[in-house]
Structures are given as C-alpha cells and as structure tokens.
Design a protein around this motif. Structure first.
Motif, PDB file in Angstrom:
ATOM      1  N   ILE A 139       0.875  -1.180   0.000  1.00  0.00           N
ATOM      2  CA  ILE A 139       0.000   0.000   0.000  1.00  0.00           C
ATOM      3  C   ILE A 139       0.901   1.215   0.000  1.00  0.00           C
ATOM      4  N   SER A 140       0.524   2.205  -0.778  1.00  0.00           N
ATOM      5  CA  SER A 140       1.268   3.462  -0.775  1.00  0.00           C
ATOM      6  C   SER A 140       0.271   4.611  -0.797  1.00  0.00           C
ATOM      7  N   MET A 141       0.797   5.813  -0.773  1.00  0.00           N
ATOM      8  CA  MET A 141      -0.054   6.987  -0.662  1.00  0.00           C
ATOM      9  C   MET A 141       0.093   7.870  -1.896  1.00  0.00           C
ATOM     10  N   GLU A 142      -1.009   8.371  -2.373  1.00  0.00           N
ATOM     11  CA  GLU A 142      -0.964   9.324  -3.472  1.00  0.00           C
ATOM     12  C   GLU A 142      -0.102  10.525  -3.064  1.00  0.00           C
ATOM     13  N   SER A 154       7.112   2.004  -8.528  1.00  0.00           N
ATOM     14  CA  SER A 154       5.774   1.423  -8.463  1.00  0.00           C
ATOM     15  C   SER A 154       5.000   1.927  -7.252  1.00  0.00           C
ATOM     16  N   VAL A 155       5.699   2.213  -6.150  1.00  0.00           N
ATOM     17  CA  VAL A 155       5.014   2.718  -4.954  1.00  0.00           C
ATOM     18  C   VAL A 155       5.043   4.244  -4.878  1.00  0.00           C
ATOM     19  N   THR A 156       5.541   4.896  -5.913  1.00  0.00           N
ATOM     20  CA  THR A 156       5.539   6.350  -5.993  1.00  0.00           C
ATOM     21  C   THR A 156       4.197   6.830  -6.515  1.00  0.00           C
ATOM     22  N   GLY A 157       3.607   7.802  -5.818  1.00  0.00           N
ATOM     23  CA  GLY A 157       2.270   8.263  -6.163  1.00  0.00           C
ATOM     24  C   GLY A 157       2.236   9.606  -6.849  1.00  0.00           C
ATOM     25  N   PHE A 173      -2.941   2.355  -4.026  1.00  0.00           N
ATOM     26  CA  PHE A 173      -2.753   3.698  -3.495  1.00  0.00           C
ATOM     27  C   PHE A 173      -4.008   4.153  -2.758  1.00  0.00           C
ATOM     28  N   ILE A 174      -3.800   4.813  -1.633  1.00  0.00           N
ATOM     29  CA  ILE A 174      -4.908   5.428  -0.908  1.00  0.00           C
ATOM     30  C   ILE A 174      -4.740   6.938  -0.962  1.00  0.00           C
ATOM     31  N   PRO A 175      -5.830   7.692  -0.797  1.00  0.00           N
ATOM     32  CA  PRO A 175      -5.718   9.160  -0.811  1.00  0.00           C
ATOM     33  C   PRO A 175      -4.852   9.634   0.350  1.00  0.00           C
ATOM     34  N   ARG A 176      -4.123  10.686   0.125  1.00  0.00           N
ATOM     35  CA  ARG A 176      -3.359  11.259   1.225  1.00  0.00           C
ATOM     36  C   ARG A 176      -4.292  12.069   2.115  1.00  0.00           C
ATOM     37  N   PRO A 177      -3.931  12.260   3.371  1.00  0.00           N
ATOM     38  CA  PRO A 177      -4.817  12.962   4.314  1.00  0.00           C
ATOM     39  C   PRO A 177      -4.729  14.478   4.144  1.00  0.00           C
ATOM     40  N   PHE A 178      -5.090  14.937   2.950  1.00  0.00           N
ATOM     41  CA  PHE A 178      -4.925  16.358   2.622  1.00  0.00           C
ATOM     42  C   PHE A 178      -5.957  16.747   1.584  1.00  0.00           C
ATOM     43  N   ASP A 179      -6.538  17.921   1.793  1.00  0.00           N
ATOM     44  CA  ASP A 179      -7.509  18.461   0.838  1.00  0.00           C
ATOM     45  C   ASP A 179      -7.381  19.979   0.872  1.00  0.00           C
ATOM     46  N   HIS A 180      -7.239  20.588  -0.312  1.00  0.00           N
ATOM     47  CA  HIS A 180      -7.092  22.043  -0.358  1.00  0.00           C
ATOM     48  C   HIS A 180      -8.299  22.772   0.249  1.00  0.00           C
ATOM     49  N   LYS A 181      -9.437  22.118   0.282  1.00  0.00           N
ATOM     50  CA  LYS A 181     -10.618  22.755   0.877  1.00  0.00           C
ATOM     51  C   LYS A 181     -10.487  22.875   2.394  1.00  0.00           C
ATOM     52  N   GLU A 182      -9.528  22.149   2.956  1.00  0.00           N
ATOM     53  CA  GLU A 182      -9.348  22.141   4.411  1.00  0.00           C
ATOM     54  C   GLU A 182      -8.044  22.835   4.823  1.00  0.00           C
ATOM     55  N   GLU A 201     -10.387   5.469   5.986  1.00  0.00           N
ATOM     56  CA  GLU A 201     -11.455   4.596   5.495  1.00  0.00           C
ATOM     57  C   GLU A 201     -10.991   3.825   4.260  1.00  0.00           C
ATOM     58  N   ALA A 202     -10.255   4.504   3.388  1.00  0.00           N
ATOM     59  CA  ALA A 202      -9.729   3.833   2.200  1.00  0.00           C
ATOM     60  C   ALA A 202      -8.719   2.763   2.595  1.00  0.00           C
ATOM     61  N   LEU A 203      -7.880   3.060   3.577  1.00  0.00           N
ATOM     62  CA  LEU A 203      -6.913   2.076   4.060  1.00  0.00           C
ATOM     63  C   LEU A 203      -7.623   0.858   4.637  1.00  0.00           C
ATOM     64  N   GLN A 204      -8.640   1.101   5.438  1.00  0.00           N
ATOM     65  CA  GLN A 204      -9.394  -0.008   6.020  1.00  0.00           C
ATOM     66  C   GLN A 204     -10.005  -0.887   4.925  1.00  0.00           C
TER      67      GLN A 204
END
Length: 442
Positions: A139-142, A154-157, A173-182, A201-204
C-alpha cells in the motif's frame, strides 16, 4: 607547488554538453542558470564569484552546510587512509556507524543495512517486508515519492516520476490525508480532518479486501516532493493500529525528513509512532553518498540469505556520516531547525497575509516548509513559482519547488542557517511577491 586557477566553461557550454551527452530526462532549474563552482556552509558561489544563500540544500542533503570543514576533514583523513572495501571485509567505520544509528533511531530499531541512495534503501525495505511477512504486495499513498527503481517507482504516487510503463501491479494507493478545501482547518491535538478520515477509510477497505496479500505500507511522514504535506498529528497512530491488526508492516521513508530537518531527529517523532522499518539517506552523508534501512532484531532476522553491497558502508561514507551525526549533536541542529523553522514559518505566514491573492498556504515542520502559490489555479501558480525562483536567484537566493502541480515553493536550507539569512531571504521574497502582485492574477 603552484595551484592553477580553475577554468570554468560557463553555464551555456555546460547546457550544450548536457544536451549532447546526457539523457533528455535530465533537466535543470532556471531560464538563466548559474554554474555553481564552490560551496561554504549555507552559501554557494558561481563561476563569476557571485554568492547565493542556499535555501534548498540539495533537496535536504547538506544539513550541516556545504564543505563543512569539521566534517570534510574527517572525510579527507579517511580518504587518505583506507578509501574502499566492501561489506565482505571487516572495517570499523561501518560498525561504529551502525552502533551510533541504533542510539539515535526511534524505539527498538537497531539493525542497519547500508547502501548508496534513497531509492536503494526503499527497495531494500520493501524486500525486507516481503521476506518477513511472506506476502508480496504493498500500500502506498498518493503524492508520495520513493525512488526510481522499478519497485520504488511502483510505490511512488506522483505521475511525473512514474517513468516505467511496466510498474509492479500489486500496489494499491490510498488518498493522502490532505484536501485544499481544508487548508485552514483548526484542529485539536488528536482531531482528524475529513480528508484524514477518508484516507483511513480507504486504508481499512484495502486491508479488508486484500490484507492477506499485503506486506507493508510505505509512506513519507511528511511528503516532500508531493508539496510538503503534513498529516494531522493523530493520523499515523490510526494507520499503525489498522496495519498491526492485519499483520502489515509500516515503512517510514525518512530519506528527506531524517536527521533533524523537521525539528525532530526523525519525522515520525512528530506523530508519536515508531515504524517497523525506517529508511534514510540524504543528510546522513552530507553530500557523500550513503543510505540505509533499519529495523528491529525480529524483522531484520528475515533477511538472512547472503547479500552484500559493493559501496554500502564504504569507509569514507561511514566516517563522514559519523562526523555528520557528531556535528548535529554538538551544534544542537535538531533544536536549531525547530527554532529557525518556527521563525521562518511565522515570517512566511505574514507574507501570506500580505499577499493572499497569490499565497494560498504555508505548511511544514522545522526547516522543511512549503508555500503554495495559487492553489485554485495551479497551472498559473506553477508559472509564478518559476518566475519567483528566477527572481530570487537573481537576488542571490536559491529556493526549491515541489508539489503535484509544481506550484509550491520549498524552503529546506542547511540547518546551520542563521537568523540574518532567514530575515534577508524573507525581505527579498517580500519584494519579489510585491512585484508579482502588481500584475493581475488570471
């Protein structure tokens, strides 16, 4: 003995030779780049003798400064004594360095394998995870960057760094814990943003679907090339709980964040967790190639088949790394990064208040800071970042850029940077932003 004055061919001829002899993938900063010929602590000099204050440090490499005399002296002494052996021979520097790393690494991480680059360290960590768990996938992160080998790519997002068209398919890949809206959300110590909750939630979901096939999750504690992205404080604690429940290891890629850069010795310490495997490079050698991955006695025991590294643990690299660690401790560079970084961040936040039409966000920890330009129009923001870099360079300041859209200014100077250096850079950046502010934002 008479010393000959070096002859410099100049930027234009260097560019011509790069075009003639390099692969086209090799690029450079600036429309009018200088030829850098000398370095001294926080400064570098071009072929005409112009001095630049380096606020990028070779992407977090020269934490103790360019050509630091105390460190260079030890490198030269070893270079003149025993330049090279491999791991199949017995030399003292590499075991002294491994012992020293066991003292500074978090938790019970104490077994080290030395290699040459961050890519190789991450590749080795991924292999170790497979050997220990008997599982193949990851598992990797965007937004993460982990290297240029096939597996680390391959694990580079980040799409721009995924050159190989035949990447390993067993990476989710799961979404990173970041959003420009926040961007400006105010959080309590353990509170998570909606983006962080979505990421968990995506990781789970991934773990529930195929946790029996996944060896490890690899992440940067603070994403560097992805735009200086800092998760909420409690995020990685929740990640670790989920991974542990499914027998999946956590690899922390500390290649860019390690050895004081963020105001802690390692970036994971900001989040109160100890990974199962940690990787390191860059600042450890202060410009001399050295890297490593480290783990616990139990996990390291899985890497038992014969292996060696021709240059890993090289005597010169190991002695240099020991001198780097001595200097970091003696000069209190971890604390200094926290203090200087705090002052720099405050100053950058003031600039954000002054130029809100252009500066969307300031984020990071210690002396690993990012200033995002035009988050709502990243294409225009990337063009402005290039313009800012050019003008800052003309004024004797070198800063970096990163982000998925290359619209984030990166401030990652040597940890020995002074208050005067910080203030001078901020004053010049203020002037540059004011000039840009005179034009309309499209």
């Amino acid at each position: 003995m008479e010393h000959k004055q070096p002859t410099y061919i100049g930027p234009e001829q260097i560019i011509d030779k790069r075009k003639a002899y390099f692969y086209p993938c090799t690029q450079h900063f600036y429309q009018k780049p200088p030829q850098l010929v000398r370095g001294s602590m926080q400064y570098v000099f071009d072929e005409q003798g112009k001095r630049y204050t380096d606020f990028f440090a070779g992407v977090s490499v020269v934490a103790c400064g360019h050509c630091n005399e105390e460190i260079t002296r030890e490198s030269v002494r070893q270079l003149q004594t025993l330049q090279h052996t491999t791991t199949i021979y017995l030399t003292q520097p590499m075991v002294d360095l491994a012992e020293r790393l066991a003292e500074v690494l978090p938790g019970d991480l104490r077994r080290t394998f030395f290699c040459n680059s961050g890519s190789e360290a991450n590749e080795g960590a991924l292999l170790l995870a497979r050997m220990y768990t008997g599982k193949s996938d990851f598992i990797s992160m965007e937004g993460g960057l982990h290297g240029r080998t096939n597996l680390t790519m391959s694990v580079t997002g980040i799409p721009m760094w995924q050159t190989d068209p035949y990447l390993y398919p067993g990476v989710t890949f799961i979404p990173r814990p970041f959003d420009h809206k926040e961007l400006h959300a105010q959080l309590s110590e353990n509170e998570l943003t909606p983006a962080a909750r979505r990421s968990l939630e995506a990781l789970q979901a991934v773990l529930d679907a195929k946790g029996d096939k996944i060896a490890a999750m690899i992440v940067e504690p603070i994403q560097g090339n992805g735009g200086i992205i800092v998760p909420p404080k409690g995020y990685y604690r929740e990640v670790k709980k989920l991974l542990d429940a499914h027998g999946v290891l956590l690899i922390m890629d500390e290649v860019q964040t390690g050895f004081g850069r963020t105001g802690q010795m390692f970036g994971c310490e900001h989040f109160g967790i100890v990974p199962d495997i940690i990787t390191m490079a860059k600042a450890l050698g202060g410009g001399v190639p050295i890297a490593a991955f480290a783990s616990t006695d139990t996990i390291a025991a899985a890497l038992s088949k014969p292996s060696a590294s021709t240059f890993g643990g090289n005597p010169v690299s190991a002695v240099t790394a020991l001198a780097v660690l001595d200097y970091i401790e003696r000069e209190r560079l971890v604390q200094r990064a926290a203090e200087r970084g705090g002052a720099l961040k405050s100053a950058l936040l003031e600039l954000q208040q002054r130029y809100p039409a252009h500066v969307s966000d300031v984020r990071g920890e210690g002396l690993m800071l990012g200033m995002e330009i035009l988050a709502d129009n990243p294409t225009r923001g990337a063009a402005l970042v290039d313009q800012i870099l050019e003008q800052m360079k003309d004024n004797g300041i070198l800063i970096g850029k990163n982000g998925l859209n290359r619209n984030v200014l990166a401030f990652q100077p040597p940890l020995i940077i002074t208050e005067d250096d910080v203030q001078s850079m901020v004053n010049i950046l203020d002037q540059v932003l004011a000039q840009i502010g005179e034009s309309n934002v499209s």
